[in-house]
Enzyme design. Structure first.
Site, PDB file in Angstrom:
ATOM      1  N   HIS A 283      -9.312  74.779  95.467  1.00 50.74           N
ATOM      2  CA  HIS A 283      -9.007  73.816  96.528  1.00 50.74           C
ATOM      3  C   HIS A 283     -10.083  73.847  97.616  1.00 50.74           C
ATOM      4  O   HIS A 283     -10.550  72.798  98.073  1.00 50.74           O
ATOM      5  CB  HIS A 283      -7.656  74.153  97.166  1.00 50.74           C
ATOM      6  CG  HIS A 283      -6.480  73.931  96.270  1.00 50.74           C
ATOM      7  ND1 HIS A 283      -6.303  72.792  95.527  1.00 50.74           N
ATOM      8  CD2 HIS A 283      -5.388  74.724  96.006  1.00 50.74           C
ATOM      9  CE1 HIS A 283      -5.167  72.874  94.851  1.00 50.74           C
ATOM     10  NE2 HIS A 283      -4.595  74.037  95.113  1.00 50.74           N
TER      11      HIS A 283
ATOM     12  N   HIS B  84      -7.339  80.512  92.521  1.00 54.17           N
ATOM     13  CA  HIS B  84      -6.668  79.212  92.620  1.00 54.17           C
ATOM     14  C   HIS B  84      -7.047  78.520  93.935  1.00 54.17           C
ATOM     15  O   HIS B  84      -7.469  77.351  93.936  1.00 54.17           O
ATOM     16  CB  HIS B  84      -5.156  79.426  92.546  1.00 54.17           C
ATOM     17  CG  HIS B  84      -4.340  78.192  92.791  1.00 54.17           C
ATOM     18  ND1 HIS B  84      -3.705  77.503  91.779  1.00 54.17           N
ATOM     19  CD2 HIS B  84      -4.046  77.510  93.941  1.00 54.17           C
ATOM     20  CE1 HIS B  84      -3.064  76.471  92.283  1.00 54.17           C
ATOM     21  NE2 HIS B  84      -3.243  76.454  93.602  1.00 54.17           N
ATOM     22  N   GLU B  85      -6.903  79.238  95.027  1.00 54.05           N
ATOM     23  CA  GLU B  85      -7.188  78.642  96.335  1.00 54.05           C
ATOM     24  C   GLU B  85      -8.672  78.340  96.505  1.00 54.05           C
ATOM     25  O   GLU B  85      -9.042  77.420  97.240  1.00 54.05           O
ATOM     26  CB  GLU B  85      -6.699  79.563  97.465  1.00 54.05           C
ATOM     27  CG  GLU B  85      -5.200  79.825  97.450  1.00 54.05           C
ATOM     28  CD  GLU B  85      -4.365  78.549  97.516  1.00 54.05           C
ATOM     29  OE1 GLU B  85      -4.860  77.533  98.048  1.00 54.05           O
ATOM     30  OE2 GLU B  85      -3.221  78.575  97.015  1.00 54.05           O
TER      31      GLU B  85
END
Length: 438
Positions: A28, A24-25
């Site tokens: 980003h 997920h990170e």
């Protein structure tokens, strides 16, 4: 051995959780760097740092509490209306805004003026904030696709797995002893009275060939009264004449699978055997669409489930199978999965689907248009784009960046609600956990 497999299942789920958070990170991080936003930290977990290493301008590491993660970008919020970053106020709400604004610039270095998050065009900020949840969506569908096409899913068949001894309403089933659910006042199940046995395969129902479980389930539910069924038993055709009764049973979808709610319908009293069947690509996509639909529905109905969750936690009420479940509860289920007396491939498939479902939940939850979630930042960027576009259309002055920092008091309230809900789920997962048998 069972205890060891339970621990192994919990460890495997924990690793899957960590990978999901890191993935997920990474969404980003990669998009932020693509748009040349300076990222000072990429961390998996919260709390004290366990390990970290700096590469280039970014510190990568792991923290002690593996319940989330973050990347730190500079300039998440624009300066205040007076152009200042560290203005102070006696208002507690205003202080929240100013503290958030100050934190967004605390690692500002010379030359970073052109690398601030808020200076990027709204569509770029939408991509950066959407990329994290989108990575979870990709992982969820990738894992599910691998299981559905490579291994398959359990589908109910027209073969009898077990025959019920009595007629018990669905609404009463949870209150009965699962090992001895029948009472002396309960009527005998029609299937048992008619002589249906485990291993029987349905061939005909009231003169019509039985093609699949969905058809058979519907025929039974609408066929109250005397019926004629033909089954295959030990290679021979056997004709039975059950008298189908009415009962309160679970609602089903078009495939004959249980869904939320109950209905009064025909009841024969047996459980179908299931078989693992690989799906085609189209069938897999359709199945994943059903998963996504159920996930959205569960998220929308989350507030309605809180009273039941409270009663299950503090009043000893039964914990429903569709009750909200946190990381601890999911880890316990992961332990149960690995301790099941089933083929290893089936346990692995169930664990993979559990991780896939967790990633799907992360996507849906993070896309809620509320700060401090990713969806809140996406909504802020979209609102800014709309304001600026409207100003251009009506030839008005550019209103400038939308100050998301002004919503920080709301973000604190939302975060507080999430923390309380998380604590409630955590306690429920400890004192009255969801079990596979439920």
């Amino acid at each position: 051995m069972t205890g060891l497999m339970t621990v192994l299942g919990i460890v495997v789920f924990a690793v899957g959780l960590m990978v999901s958070i890191a993935w997920h990170e990474l969404g980003h991080l990669s998009t932020a760097k693509l748009f040349k936003i300076r990222v000072t930290q990429y961390m998996v977990g919260f709390g004290p740092t366990v390990w970290s290493r700096k590469k280039g301008e970014t510190e990568y590491g792991f923290k002690a509490v593996p319940l989330g993660g973050y990347i730190r970008m500079i300039g998440m919020f624009p300066p205040g209306e007076d152009g200042r970053i560290t203005a102070r106020s006696t208002s507690p709400w205003r202080s929240m805004i100013e503290d958030a604004r100050s934190a967004a610039f605390e690692e500002l270095q010379p030359g970073d003026e052109t690398r601030l998050f808020y200076t990027r065009k709204p569509w770029k900020r939408v991509i950066v904030m959407f990329a994290g949840p989108f990575m979870n969506l990709i992982l969820a569908f990738g894992l599910a696709l691998a299981v559905f096409m490579g291994i398959g899913v359990a589908k109910d068949t027209t073969v009898v797995s077990s025959v019920s001894d009595c007629v018990v309403a669905q609404t009463d089933a949870a209150k009965r002893d699962p090992d001895n659910p029948c009472r002396s006042t309960d009527p005998t199940a029609p299937a048992k009275l008619a002589g249906l046995k485990p291993g029987d395969r349905f061939l005909e129902f009231n003169g019509r060939p039985v093609k699949n479980w969905a058809q058979l389930s519907q025929d039974i539910r609408t066929g109250v009264g005397k019926a004629t069924v033909v089954v295959e038993r030990d290679g021979k055709r056997v004709t039975l004449h059950p008298v189908i009764t009415t009962n309160v049973v679970a609602k089903t979808d078009s495939d004959g699978q249980p869904v939320d709610g109950t209905v009064t319908a025909g009841f024969l009293g047996f459980s179908p055997a299931s078989k693992i069947t690989p799906l085609s690509f189209t069938g897999s996509v359709s199945y994943m669409g059903d998963m996504a639909h159920q996930g959205v529905d569960s998220l929308l109905r989350l507030p309605q489930r809180i009273p039941d969750l409270w009663r299950a936690t503090f009043e000893g009420a039964p914990r429903k199978a569709d009750s909200p479940m946190g990381v601890v509860g999911a880890a316990r289920v992961g332990g149960e999965v690995f301790s099941l007396h089933e083929p290893a491939i089936d346990r692995i498939a169930t664990m993979v689907i559990l991780v896939a479902g967790f990633n799907l939940s992360l996507f849906l939850f993070n896309m809620l248009p509320l700060l401090p979630l990713d969806g809140g930042h996406v909504a802020g960027a979209l609102w800014e784009s709309l304001r600026r576009h409207t100003a251009r259309v009506f030839r008005r002055p550019d209103p400038g960046p939308f100050d998301v920092a002004k919503l920080m008091p709301v973000a604190y309230v939302v975060a507080g609600i999430f923390v309380c809900f998380t604590l409630l789920v955590l306690i429920a997962d400890v004192v009255n956990p969801v079990k596979l048998s439920s």
